[in-house]
Design a protein around this motif. Structure first.
Motif, PDB file in Angstrom:
ATOM      1  N   ASN A 195      -9.984  -0.015   2.203  1.00 50.20           N
ATOM      2  CA  ASN A 195      -9.317  -1.320   2.305  1.00 50.20           C
ATOM      3  C   ASN A 195      -7.989  -1.365   1.539  1.00 50.20           C
ATOM      4  OD1 ASN A 195     -11.462  -2.397   3.869  1.00 50.20           O
ATOM      5  ND2 ASN A 195     -12.637  -2.778   1.993  1.00 50.20           N
ATOM      6  N   VAL A 196      -7.190  -0.317   1.681  1.00 46.48           N
ATOM      7  CA  VAL A 196      -5.879  -0.306   1.022  1.00 46.48           C
ATOM      8  C   VAL A 196      -4.901  -1.139   1.830  1.00 46.48           C
ATOM      9  CG1 VAL A 196      -6.317   2.000   0.066  1.00 46.48           C
ATOM     10  CG2 VAL A 196      -5.066   1.772   2.223  1.00 46.48           C
ATOM     11  N   LYS A 197      -3.884  -1.637   1.152  1.00 41.43           N
ATOM     12  CA  LYS A 197      -2.810  -2.387   1.804  1.00 41.43           C
ATOM     13  C   LYS A 197      -1.535  -1.562   1.654  1.00 41.43           C
ATOM     14  CE  LYS A 197      -4.948  -6.850   0.697  1.00 41.43           C
ATOM     15  NZ  LYS A 197      -6.163  -6.221   0.101  1.00 41.43           N
ATOM     16  N   VAL A 198      -1.164  -0.884   2.746  1.00 39.74           N
ATOM     17  CA  VAL A 198       0.011  -0.019   2.723  1.00 39.74           C
ATOM     18  C   VAL A 198       1.263  -0.879   2.717  1.00 39.74           C
ATOM     19  CG1 VAL A 198       1.251   1.834   3.913  1.00 39.74           C
ATOM     20  CG2 VAL A 198      -1.263   1.768   3.961  1.00 39.74           C
ATOM     21  N   GLY A 199       2.169  -0.595   1.815  1.00 38.17           N
ATOM     22  CA  GLY A 199       3.403  -1.360   1.707  1.00 38.17           C
ATOM     23  C   GLY A 199       4.386  -0.654   0.797  1.00 38.17           C
ATOM     24  N   PRO A 200       5.442  -1.358   0.371  1.00 40.62           N
ATOM     25  CA  PRO A 200       6.433  -0.731  -0.511  1.00 40.62           C
ATOM     26  C   PRO A 200       5.870  -0.515  -1.917  1.00 40.62           C
ATOM     27  CG  PRO A 200       6.960  -3.037  -0.165  1.00 40.62           C
ATOM     28  CD  PRO A 200       5.837  -2.725   0.770  1.00 40.62           C
ATOM     29  N   SER A 201       6.398   0.492  -2.600  1.00 36.32           N
ATOM     30  CA  SER A 201       5.987   0.793  -3.969  1.00 36.32           C
ATOM     31  C   SER A 201       6.747  -0.097  -4.945  1.00 36.32           C
ATOM     32  CB  SER A 201       6.279   2.256  -4.302  1.00 36.32           C
ATOM     33  OG  SER A 201       5.555   3.110  -3.461  1.00 36.32           O
ATOM     34  N   PRO A 202       6.205  -0.303  -6.133  1.00 42.08           N
ATOM     35  CA  PRO A 202       6.915  -1.096  -7.135  1.00 42.08           C
ATOM     36  C   PRO A 202       8.223  -0.425  -7.546  1.00 42.08           C
ATOM     37  CG  PRO A 202       5.016  -0.001  -8.100  1.00 42.08           C
ATOM     38  CD  PRO A 202       4.912   0.196  -6.627  1.00 42.08           C
ATOM     39  N   ASP A 203       9.154  -1.236  -8.038  1.00 47.34           N
ATOM     40  CA  ASP A 203      10.480  -0.722  -8.357  1.00 47.34           C
ATOM     41  C   ASP A 203      10.440   0.380  -9.406  1.00 47.34           C
ATOM     42  OD1 ASP A 203      11.359  -2.554  -6.584  1.00 47.34           O
ATOM     43  OD2 ASP A 203      12.255  -3.924  -8.050  1.00 47.34           O
ATOM     44  N   TRP A 204       9.575   0.270 -10.402  1.00 52.13           N
ATOM     45  CA  TRP A 204       9.551   1.282 -11.456  1.00 52.13           C
ATOM     46  C   TRP A 204       9.163   2.651 -10.921  1.00 52.13           C
ATOM     47  CZ3 TRP A 204       5.047   3.904 -12.350  1.00 52.13           C
ATOM     48  CH2 TRP A 204       3.847   3.312 -11.920  1.00 52.13           C
ATOM     49  N   MET A 205       8.243   2.657  -9.950  1.00 54.36           N
ATOM     50  CA  MET A 205       7.835   3.939  -9.371  1.00 54.36           C
ATOM     51  C   MET A 205       8.935   4.506  -8.495  1.00 54.36           C
ATOM     52  SD  MET A 205       4.452   4.913  -7.116  1.00 54.36           S
ATOM     53  CE  MET A 205       3.351   4.807  -8.525  1.00 54.36           C
ATOM     54  N   VAL A 206       9.570   3.648  -7.708  1.00 53.44           N
ATOM     55  CA  VAL A 206      10.655   4.101  -6.840  1.00 53.44           C
ATOM     56  C   VAL A 206      11.792   4.699  -7.663  1.00 53.44           C
ATOM     57  CG1 VAL A 206      12.442   3.345  -5.236  1.00 53.44           C
ATOM     58  CG2 VAL A 206      10.111   2.498  -4.998  1.00 53.44           C
ATOM     59  N   LYS A 207      12.122   4.039  -8.779  1.00 48.48           N
ATOM     60  CA  LYS A 207      13.203   4.541  -9.630  1.00 48.48           C
ATOM     61  C   LYS A 207      12.873   5.925 -10.171  1.00 48.48           C
ATOM     62  CE  LYS A 207      15.833   3.609 -13.833  1.00 48.48           C
ATOM     63  NZ  LYS A 207      15.990   2.746 -15.035  1.00 48.48           N
TER      64      LYS A 207
ATOM     65  N   GLY B 259      -4.366  -2.384  -3.881  1.00 48.89           N
ATOM     66  CA  GLY B 259      -5.563  -3.195  -3.720  1.00 48.89           C
ATOM     67  C   GLY B 259      -6.750  -2.454  -3.166  1.00 48.89           C
ATOM     68  N   GLY B 260      -6.790  -1.143  -3.336  1.00 54.35           N
ATOM     69  CA  GLY B 260      -7.873  -0.346  -2.774  1.00 54.35           C
ATOM     70  C   GLY B 260      -9.186  -0.515  -3.511  1.00 54.35           C
ATOM     71  N   GLU B 261     -10.266  -0.223  -2.807  1.00 53.42           N
ATOM     72  CA  GLU B 261     -11.614  -0.252  -3.387  1.00 53.42           C
ATOM     73  C   GLU B 261     -12.119   1.183  -3.466  1.00 53.42           C
ATOM     74  OE1 GLU B 261     -13.801  -2.687  -0.732  1.00 53.42           O
ATOM     75  OE2 GLU B 261     -12.657  -4.520  -1.172  1.00 53.42           O
ATOM     76  N   VAL B 262     -12.281   1.690  -4.671  1.00 51.95           N
ATOM     77  CA  VAL B 262     -12.639   3.093  -4.884  1.00 51.95           C
ATOM     78  C   VAL B 262     -14.131   3.284  -4.644  1.00 51.95           C
ATOM     79  CG1 VAL B 262     -12.592   5.023  -6.505  1.00 51.95           C
ATOM     80  CG2 VAL B 262     -10.774   3.286  -6.571  1.00 51.95           C
ATOM     81  N   ALA B 263     -14.452   4.264  -3.800  1.00 54.28           N
ATOM     82  CA  ALA B 263     -15.857   4.575  -3.532  1.00 54.28           C
ATOM     83  C   ALA B 263     -16.468   5.296  -4.734  1.00 54.28           C
ATOM     84  CB  ALA B 263     -15.956   5.444  -2.283  1.00 54.28           C
ATOM     85  N   PRO B 264     -17.740   5.052  -5.009  1.00 52.14           N
ATOM     86  CA  PRO B 264     -18.381   5.732  -6.145  1.00 52.14           C
ATOM     87  C   PRO B 264     -18.440   7.249  -5.938  1.00 52.14           C
ATOM     88  CG  PRO B 264     -19.692   3.872  -5.384  1.00 52.14           C
ATOM     89  CD  PRO B 264     -18.642   4.103  -4.346  1.00 52.14           C
ATOM     90  N   GLY B 265     -18.241   7.993  -7.003  1.00 49.04           N
ATOM     91  CA  GLY B 265     -18.419   9.438  -6.994  1.00 49.04           C
ATOM     92  C   GLY B 265     -17.328  10.183  -6.250  1.00 49.04           C
ATOM     93  N   TYR B 266     -17.523  11.485  -6.213  1.00 50.37           N
ATOM     94  CA  TYR B 266     -16.568  12.350  -5.532  1.00 50.37           C
ATOM     95  C   TYR B 266     -17.304  13.611  -5.091  1.00 50.37           C
ATOM     96  CZ  TYR B 266     -16.566  14.340 -10.258  1.00 50.37           C
ATOM     97  OH  TYR B 266     -16.956  14.863 -11.476  1.00 50.37           O
TER      98      TYR B 266
END
Length: 817
Positions: free
Chosen positions: A234-246, A400-407
């Motif tokens: 359930n991620v919401k794909v969109g633009p990255s925050p300014d600090w990361m882009v910089k 806004g993703g929901e992380v699944a338990p374990g790996y």
């Protein structure tokens, strides 16, 4: 590796001056190629105001705008005129203050602004979004400034945001420095300071466990050392925050969307390449999906993220969903599984692929990526789980993703690290400097080692991210590197009970160089590596040169083999000089050749000396006409070299056959000493020159240095000069064209006996009427002298007549009157 100074300062108390940091990096072995300021000037990018906005006459979503850029409102004739710009954004109106890139601007990502036409309407610039300016991730519309923003001010001055970036050249043995954390750790070791990194943690885990939904299989051993997979839903794909882009822009990475940007950001932070797949694109069977790492089949095809259809070789690594490929292992993902705006569930891959296999795949396909660069230098497999968790935490926070338990963690052979005994006295002996114990412990600890004292010595466990520290001497090298080679006092090496000196082979090798330099050649050094097919390119036969020695991890994609001849490298030097306007080139090289052998672990190595000549010896002037260098210039150098080395029984014969297709027929010769072939000399064939992009004539030679040294003599027997006068006679003999000068010289010398001191060719004459068709007249000057008396005319005539008789009989020639 580009190191962001602003980012680095958030991890460690870095020096105030980037120049000081650069100097210390260079001192400790990390070259800094440049210090750039990103975002300082934004040349030709200004604040602006929209004066008019009218619909485009031939588009339903574009507008023709009149944009004021202040005192820069000038048309082609110099009259004040607002810029006309065609814009497709929808989020602005007339009167808005915006940012405009004028003609001549260059934006992040290599976008150059030029005058253009959009559907028939001229456009003289571009209204910019934050993403296009490299200062934010939003590209839904252009950047709107406050109402009180000035008009016509350089945007760099208005925005006031810049970052200093150090462009560092990381050596292949330091994969740990291909990350910001690695460079912070290195900086801490250099300046003896602590560094700190705040890594995000997963806040909550919901839904179906990762292991219940997906399985991982490494089908081909040796492709992958470890594979970790996690799922975020359930991620919401969109633009990255300014600090990361910089931060990404500072490191030369163009933003895409928040999911892809997070994987790139974590890779630059930790050095661990990651990949995010759209989970919905994986084949599903009864609610279960698979990840299979396997080797590609011969000529299997795969479309990578750059849109190219790649034809794969057998053995290249592939990530598949059990049915079809989704990524090229360690190199690049695929088009069918990429993250798009419609993606909802994401599979995060954190893996460690085999360095050698990744390197071969990347270079064979000419597909170099940030991931492949890191994998081929060895990624720390022990950190795969932690890095996957950091990535999922950022997706949770920023998308806004929901992380699944374990790996899922497939780790066939967990890595073990052996401890090393470090002897303190050995450190002092090797370094030759009074390095304190405390410095030894601090330096190794700051580099990530675990140090335990064991009496006078230490037990050191290197960190898993330093594969270049397997031995005691490697630890000592690190200590000395940080201590500073410049602080070690110079001392004369100890030399007990022996006297230094050059070996016989070294002396003769140096003499070869001295002779060639005296002949007017300049020494050069070309690469010991070669491109596949470099011999075939110039039509040089590989017979007798062994099989190619192929490099497992070549540094350059075009140089994957060890050289088998010096000629291709020298011809590249000629081509480079000619392309840069230097036509008179006189070069020689002494180097090693590598001849691979079937079923042998090591190649056969031989020493060779080669030279190339082009143009003339000097430049032409108004009072000096120069001759172009041709075959006899090269032959003369070879003759002088062999004479100076006192190589016996030197002779030349015509170079014929397929083995000499790279030489011009009739202008090439084999060089022999008795029955031993030493090498060749000749003019390079025009087709070979054309293949190397060389226009002018090239004379070249290549000799086996090992054979030269074996046949050379340091001394020559002394002969007293004769005090008696010499007698000279000329002899012109007409012979068939196929009779060579060498043949005549050998016969004259043989028949002349002790009285013949010297013979020299001084004329060759052809004339179908006076000499005859298919014949030539060759004139020699013969010198007669005796060591113990003055020669009489009868003695000279008898000796001369004997030569004439034998010469005419052996060659079918006749004396020319």
């Amino acid at each position: 590796m580009r190191v962001s100074y602003d980012w680095l300062k958030t991890m460690i108390d870095a020096p105030e001056s980037p120049k000081e940091l650069s100097d210390e990096y260079i001192r400790t072995g990390t070259e800094v190629e440049a210090i750039d300021v990103v975002g300082e000037s934004f040349e030709h990018v200004v604040t602006a105001q929209v004066l008019e906005k009218t619909p485009h006459p031939d588009s339903d979503h574009m507008y023709v705008c009149k944009v004021s850029v202040g005192d820069k409102n000038v048309d082609a004739e110099g009259n004040p005129e607002p810029l006309q710009i065609v814009c497709g954004a929808q989020n602005f109106e007339a009167g808005d203050h915006i940012v405009t890139a004028m003609i001549g601007a260059e934006l992040p990502g290599g976008i150059k602004i030029k005058k253009s036409k959009l559907r028939g309407v001229a456009s003289f610039g571009m209204n910019c979004s934050a993403r296009e300016l490299g200062i934010g991730g939003d590209h839904a519309g252009i950047m709107i400034l406050p109402e009180d923003a000035p008009v016509g001010m350089p945007f760099g001055e208005y925005y006031g945001s810049s970052d200093t970036v150090l462009d560092c050249e990381i050596t292949p043995n330091r994969p740990d420095c291909l990350s910001m954390i690695g460079m912070a750790r290195e900086t801490g070791a250099i300046f003896d300071r602590d560094y700190h990194v705040e890594l995000p943690a997963i806040k909550s885990k919901t839904g179906r466990a990762t292991a219940d939904e997906i399985s991982v299989e490494i089908a081909d051993e040796g492709l992958c050392d470890r594979y970790v997979a996690r799922i975020v839903r359930n991620v919401k794909v969109g633009p990255s925050p300014d600090w990361m882009v910089k931060r990404l822009n500072s490191l030369g990475i163009r933003p895409h969307n928040n999911i892809v940007d997070i994987t790139n950001y974590v890779m630059m932070l930790t050095g661990q390449p990651l990949h995010a797949f759209d989970l919905s694109t994986f084949a599903e069977h009864d609610g279960h999906r698979s990840v299979v790492v396997r080797a590609a089949k011969q000529d299997e095809t795969f479309q990578t993220l750059d849109g190219e259809e790649r034809v794969l070789d057998a053995g290249m690594g592939l990530i598949t969903d059990g049915e079809r490929p989704v990524a090229l292992a360690g190199v690049m993902g695929g088009m069918d599984s990429e993250i798009t705006d419609a993606s909802v569930d994401v599979l995060v891959e954190s893996a460690c692929f085999n360095a050698g296999r990744t390197s071969h795949t990347s270079r064979d396909l000419s597909l170099i990526s940030d991931a492949s660069i890191r994998f081929e230098r060895q990624v720390d497999e022990t950190g795969c789980v932690d890095v996957a968790n950091v990535t999922c935490a950022l997706i949770e926070e920023l998308a806004g993703g929901e992380v699944a338990p374990g790996y899922v963690d497939v780790y066939p052979a967990p890595k073990t690290i052996d401890s090393i005994t470090l002897r303190y006295q050995r450190v002092l002996d090797i370094c030759g400097a009074p390095i304190e114990r405390d410095f030894v412990v601090r330096s190794l600890t700051r580099l990530g080692c675990t140090v335990e004292e064991t009496g006078e010595d230490y037990l050191v466990t290197p960190p898993s991210f330093r594969p270049d520290l397997p031995r005691e001497i490697d630890l000592i090298e690190e200590i000395l590197r940080l201590w500073g080679m410049g602080r070690v006092e110079a001392t004369i090496p100890a030399a007990k009970n022996h006297i230094g000196g050059l070996t016989h082979e070294q002396q003769l090798t140096r003499k070869v160089g001295q002779i060639l330099r005296a002949c007017g050649l300049n020494e050069t050094t070309t690469f010991g590596f070669a491109a596949p097919g470099d011999l075939e390119k110039i039509h040089m036969s590989a017979d007798g040169r062994g099989v190619p020695v192929v490099l497992m991890n070549p540094l350059v994609a075009e140089q994957t083999e060890m050289r088998r001849s010096l000629l291709p490298g020298l011809l590249q030097s000629v081509a480079y000089n000619e392309a840069h306007g230097t036509t008179n080139v006189h070069l020689y090289e002494i180097g090693t050749l590598f001849h691979g052998r079937e079923n042998a672990s090591l190649p056969r190595e031989t020493q060779s000396v080669a030279g190339v000549l082009t143009g003339s010896w000097t430049d032409q002037t108004w009072n000096n006409t120069v001759d172009k260098l041709r075959f006899f210039a090269g032959k003369g150098i070879v003759e002088e070299l062999l004479e100076q080395l006192r190589v016996p029984k030197v002779r030349f014969r015509v170079a014929e056959g397929e083995g000499y297709d790279f030489l011009q027929p009739g202008r090439a010769a084999e060089v022999l000493s008795g029955g031993t072939v030493l090498g060749w000399v000749g003019e390079i064939h025009p087709e070979a020159r054309e293949a190397m992009n060389i226009n002018q004539i090239v004379v070249a030679f290549e000799l086996d240095l090992d054979k030269l040294i074996k046949g050379a003599h340091n001394q020559e027997n002394y002969h007293e000069f004769s005090p008696f006068p010499a007698v000279q006679h000329d002899l012109a003999i007409v012979v068939p064209d196929e009779v060579t000068c060498e043949d005549l010289l050998q016969r004259i010398t043989s028949a002349g006996g002790k009285l013949l001191e010297n013979v020299r060719l001084f004329d060759v004459y052809r004339d179908p009427i006076r000499v005859g068709v298919g014949k030539k007249s060759m004139a020699f000057s013969l010198t007669y002298r005796s060591d113990d008396h003055t020669l009489t005319s009868d003695e000279v005539e008898r000796a001369h007549g004997k030569i004439v008789t034998k010469l005419c009989k052996a060659t079918g020639g006749e004396v020319r009157s």
